[in-house]
Structure formats: structure tokens, C-alpha cells
Design an enzyme around this catalytic site. Structure first.
Site, PDB file in Angstrom:
ATOM      1  N   SER A  93       0.837  -1.208   0.000  1.00 18.59           N
ATOM      2  CA  SER A  93       0.000   0.000   0.000  1.00 18.59           C
ATOM      3  C   SER A  93       0.867   1.251   0.000  1.00 18.59           C
ATOM      4  O   SER A  93       0.581   2.212  -0.718  1.00 18.59           O
ATOM      5  CB  SER A  93      -0.852   0.058   1.275  1.00 18.59           C
ATOM      6  N   LEU A 133      -8.925  11.303  -2.026  1.00 14.11           N
ATOM      7  CA  LEU A 133     -10.149  11.317  -2.838  1.00 14.11           C
ATOM      8  C   LEU A 133     -11.363  11.052  -1.937  1.00 14.11           C
ATOM      9  O   LEU A 133     -12.338  11.815  -1.947  1.00 14.11           O
ATOM     10  CB  LEU A 133     -10.054  10.246  -3.935  1.00 14.11           C
ATOM     11  N   ASN A 242      -6.603   3.453 -11.763  1.00 13.71           N
ATOM     12  CA  ASN A 242      -6.254   2.323 -12.647  1.00 13.71           C
ATOM     13  C   ASN A 242      -4.833   1.841 -12.368  1.00 13.71           C
ATOM     14  O   ASN A 242      -4.555   0.638 -12.382  1.00 13.71           O
ATOM     15  CB  ASN A 242      -6.325   2.741 -14.122  1.00 13.71           C
ATOM     16  N   GLY A 341      -4.411 -24.610  12.176  1.00 13.25           N
ATOM     17  CA  GLY A 341      -5.095 -24.847  13.447  1.00 13.25           C
ATOM     18  C   GLY A 341      -4.966 -23.640  14.364  1.00 13.25           C
ATOM     19  O   GLY A 341      -4.982 -22.492  13.906  1.00 13.25           O
ATOM     20  N   GLU A 365      -9.767   1.115  -3.266  1.00 13.91           N
ATOM     21  CA  GLU A 365      -9.543   1.081  -4.724  1.00 13.91           C
ATOM     22  C   GLU A 365     -10.741   0.470  -5.450  1.00 13.91           C
ATOM     23  O   GLU A 365     -10.566  -0.230  -6.449  1.00 13.91           O
ATOM     24  CB  GLU A 365      -8.277   0.278  -5.049  1.00 13.91           C
ATOM     25  N   THR A 367     -14.652  -1.214  -4.182  1.00 16.61           N
ATOM     26  CA  THR A 367     -15.047  -2.464  -3.513  1.00 16.61           C
ATOM     27  C   THR A 367     -15.322  -3.526  -4.589  1.00 16.61           C
ATOM     28  O   THR A 367     -15.499  -3.203  -5.773  1.00 16.61           O
ATOM     29  CB  THR A 367     -16.329  -2.267  -2.677  1.00 16.61           C
TER      30      THR A 367
END
Ligand code: TGC
Ligand code: FAD
Length: 387
Positions: A93, A133, A242, A341, A365, A367
Site C-alpha cells: 500500500s 479522494l 487504474n 489450526g 480502490e 469495492t
């Protein structure tokens, strides 16, 4: 136990140079990041110094040309993302936001002066960038954003809040998208600009080795030279997505491969009923099915890289890759955890950490729902984002 991607001899599809880049990134991460990732995840930190190290490694904005960027192929960038996310989605990221969102927005939409000022430092990891954004009330639907930029003489004045911003609290420069009278525009907001503050988001159960922040803009005054001159609508930020989504298509394969590798290794040594658990047919069914899924995801990623390098890659094709590979990766991470486990819930092993991180990757980015709608739009010609 065999590397799951070797079964189909996938490395034979890569050039020597691509294999070298992948191996170099993997070797650096094995020595310098993997030993610490459990602690960073547990403590919820990402050391700032890592930026310079990743800059030296050459992965920041590596697919961009000029301004100190490496100018590698799209595939080489994808392979780097794969190795980064095999360690932790938070590390991928960081690199995605720095290279594909912050740097790409400047590289593609910035003035020459903005490029000269920021790109070489961002490529070297001497400066950190972020991309604002999303807002508290506008995630999947950024077109409704409330952040406003209003002209005041030759300046702009920005007001609003951006939410869930990767690298926000670390960033020296934020690319901030705002509504103006002429439509959506992008602005470069340097740290320290009066009225601009950030607040890190704490108590995350996912993406803990990553800084996620709120950006607050209160009467932030910027000169016209801070506006990205070539960004003239929502199309600009969506085109940056993109780039980052392409990296995620490969990154998800890394998280899946690492989870499966952990399950394979464990199943060969864990003895129950006097046998390694890898000897049980039900365990082999899980392992075999996951190896098919991870190989399929890799083949899809390689196909998208070819399309990208040919310059024909379309948003709905990226949606197919992001949707498929992230959904496959989270299923593989969870299934791998079952093979471990009780030990699988410990930070000592990677699958549950990957699964938790992939909850974020599934959401950011775009869903999975948004990507399915994008594929549906391409198939039917009918847009159903608005019902
Ligand atoms: P719509 O009317 O469809 O589009 C507006 C204009 O943009 C064009 N467009 C694109 N252009 C390039 N690439 C794309 N992927 C594009 N998608 C759309 C479109 O052709 C149009 O152009 P024009 O010239 O005709 O005006 O817009 P809409 O409001 O209906 O929304 C479409 C939708 C839902 C697909 C879009 O808003 C969307 O993708 N929503 C998801 C939002 C999202 O993904 N946000 C991500 C924020 S960043 C982030 O999460 C970083 S995490 C990073 C990390 O840590 O790795
Ligand atoms: P919402 O949009 O409110 O969606 C909630 C649910 O409704 C989802 O299941 C969604 O699929 C569904 N939904 C919404 N619309 C539709 C529809 N039309 N049809 C069907 N279902 C629908 N953003 C940035 O700008 N920059 C960053 O750097 C960044 N980093 C992030 C880092 C992390 C760790 C996280 C978790 C998020 C980050 N984001 C970032 C924000 C991310 O892009 C948004 O979370 C994402 O776009 C979804 O928006 P939302 O969370 O507001 O969910």
C-alpha cells in the site's frame, strides 16, 4: 514443499530481467522487512525510514519515466508489488500510494515545475506523498465530494475533509481532489500549509503496518501553481486509480502465495494421528485447490500486464483482475489459516494477518461490488451504479 507458482512453471513466462527485479525485491524484503513485520503490525506502525530504503531499492514510481524514476515495464512493477504484498499489504500500500497515486497524479497531470519539485524526492523516498479522494460521506461515489476549492483573486481556498487516506500522517505533499465551479480539480498541498492538518486513524483491525489518516482542510490558501493543470474532471483521479489497481492485481497474488506457502510448510511438519497433516486427503484437497487458484490469479495478472504494456488495458479489465485476485487471495488466506489450526491465530504465522489486511484491499480502490458493476456495465452497456 514446492513453490505453488512453480507447478505451472510460471517463472518461465518472465524474462531474465523481470526475474532479476523480482528476486532483488524479494531478497531485500526477506532481509530487512519480513523480520520486523509482525512487530510493526502488532504495534500499528510503519517506520518513516522505510521510505528511503524503498527509494534506494528503486520501487517508488518505478514504472514512471524520468525525474529519477526507474522506468521499468508494467510487469516489473507488478512483480515488485507481488513481493511487497507477500510480506504485508501495508508495505505494498505504501508503495502503491507513493508511486501510483501521489507520483502518478503529478507525473500525468502536473506542471513541469511541480514534477521537478516533487518527483525526484518522492522517487528517492526523501519525501512521502498521499492521495485524498475519499471523504467521510463519499467513498464509492467520489463524484459527490464536498471538499470545495473556491477562487479568491489569483489564489484558491480549500475547505473539506478527506478520510481513510493511506500515508496521510507521513506525507510531505497531499494530492487533494476538490469540487470547483468548473468541476473536479486536483491540488498539491504541502505539509505545513496553514489550515492543513492530519489525524491518524487508530484501533484498526486491518492494515496495521500502514498509516491511515484523516486530512482536514480549513481555509487552506494555495496559489494557482498548486493546481494540477492537466486534471480537468473526475476522470483524472479515476485514471490514477487504474494504476494502483493494476499493482493490487499482482499484490493480491503475493499475499495468497505467502499464505499458501505457510500452510504448505506447516502441513509437512505438523503431525496428527501419527502422520504429517499434509498426508491427509482433505488437507491435500485444500492445498491443491489453493495452488490452482493462486496460479490462475497469476496468469490473469500476467495477461493484464501484457495488455498494459501494449497500451490497450481497459478499466473493466482491471476490474476483473482486482475483483478476482483479491477475492481469491482472501479465500486462500482464510483457508490456509485453517490448516495451521490454533497456531494460525498467532502473529508468528502470516495467513490471518494477510486475511485481515485483505479486508481493506477488498474495500479500497473500488469495492468488489463496484468492480462487479464495472464489469456488468461493460457486458451489458447499462450502468447500474445508481440503481
Ligand atoms: P463516471 O461518470 O462513470 O466517470 C466519470 C468520468 O471518469 C471516466 N472514468 C474513468 N476514467 C479512467 N479510468 C477509470 N477507471 C474510469 N472510470 C470512469 C468516465 O469515462 C467519465 O469520463 P468523462 O470524460 O465522460 O467525464 O463516474 P461515476 O460518478 O458514475 O463513478 C463511477 C465509479 C463508481 C466507477 C467510480 O466513481 C469509482 O471507481 N468508484 C470507486 C471509488 C474508489 O475506488 N476510490 C478509491 C480511492 S483511493 C484508494 O482507495 C487508495 S487505497 C490505496 C492503497 O493503500 O493501496
Ligand atoms: P461505501 O462507499 O459507503 O460502501 C459501503 C458498502 O456499500 C460497500 O459494500 C459497497 O460495495 C456498497 N456499495 C456502495 N455503492 C454501491 C452500489 N452502487 N451498488 C452496490 N453496492 C454499493 N481513499 C483514498 O482516497 N485514498 C487513500 O489513500 C485510501 N486509503 C485507504 C486505506 C484503507 C486501509 C482503507 C480501508 C480505505 C482507504 N481509502 C482511501 C478509502 C477507500 O477507497 C474507500 O473505503 C472505498 O472507496 C469505499 O468507500 P466507503 O468505505 O465509503 O464505503
Amino acid at each position: 514443499m514446492q513453490d505453488p507458482l512453480q507447478l505451472l512453471d510460471i517463472p518461465s513466462l518472465l524474462s531474465d530481467e523481470e526475474r532479476d527485479i523480482q528476486a532483488t525485491v524479494a531478497a531485500y524484503l526477506t532481509d530487512h522487512v519480513r523480520p520486523h513485520i509482525g512487530t510493526w503490525f502488532e504495534e500499528g506502525i510503519l517506520p518513516r525510514e522505510l521510505a528511503r530504503e524503498l527509494g534506494k531499492l528503486g520501487v517508488l514510481g518505478m514504472h514512471l519515466e524520468g525525474y529519477g524514476c526507474a522506468g521499468t515495464s508494467a510487469l516489473a512493477y507488478g512483480l515488485a508489488c507481488l513481493e511487497l504484498e507477500a510480506v504485508d499489504s501495508g508495505i505494498r500500500s505504501f508503495v502503491s500510494v507513493q508511486g501510483s497515486l501521489s507520483m502518478y497524479s503529478i507525473w500525468k497531470y502536473g506542471s513541469e515545475e511541480q514534477k521537478q519539485e516533487w518527483l525526484p524526492r518522492l522517487a528517492a523516498g526523501e519525501a512521502i506523498g498521499c492521495f485524498g479522494l475519499t471523504e467521510p460521506d463519499f467513498g464509492s461515489n467520489p463524484s459527490g465530494m464536498r471538499t470545495r476549492a473556491v477562487r479568491d483573486g489569483s489564489d484558491w481556498v480549500l475547505n473539506g475533509t478527506k478520510m481513510w487516506i493511506t500515508n496521510g500522517g507521513l506525507a510531505d505533499v497531499a494530492t487533494v481532489w476538490a469540487q470547483t465551479e468548473e468541476g473536479i480539480r486536483g491540488f498539491l498541498v504541502p505539509r505545513g500549509t496553514p489550515g492543513f492538518t492530519t489525524q491518524d486513524i487508530k484501533h484498526k483491525l486491518s492494515m496495521r503496518a500502514s498509516v491511515t489518516s484523516e486530512l482536514i482542510l480549513a481555509d487552506v490558501r494555495l496559489p494557482e501553481s498548486a493546481r494540477l493543470p492537466l486534471a480537468t474532471s473526475l476522470r483524472a483521479p479515476l485514471s490514477c486509480l487504474n494504476e494502483a489497481r493494476f499493482g493490487i492485481v499482482f499484490g493480491a497474488v503475493g499475499a495468497a502465495r505467502d499464505s499458501l506457502q505457510a500452510a504448505l510448510d506447516y502441513s509437512g511438519t505438523r503431525i496428527q494421528f501419527d502422520k504429517p497433516i499434509a498426508a491427509f486427503q482433505l488437507t491435500q484437497r485444500k492445498l491443491a485447490s489453493m495452488s490452482v487458484q493462486v496460479s490462475n490469479s497469476m496468469l490473469l495478472a500476467l495477461h493484464l500486464a501484457k495488455l498494459k504494456e501494449a497500451g490497450t488495458l481497459k478499466p473493466e479489465q482491471i476490474s476483473m483482475g482486482k475483483y478476482n485476485n483479491v477475492e481469491a487471495a482472501i479465500a486462500i488466506a482464510r483457508e490456509s489459516r485453517t490448516i495451521l489450526g490454533a497456531n494460525g491465530i498467532s502473529l508468528e504465522y502470516s495467513p490471518l494477518r494477510h486475511a485481515n489486511n485483505l479486508e481493506s484491499v477488498l474495500t479500497y480502490e473500488g469495492t468488489s461490488d463496484i468492480h462487479l458493476l464495472s464489469i456488468g456495465h461493460a457486458l451489458t452497456g447499462i450502468s447500474s451504479f445508481r440503481g
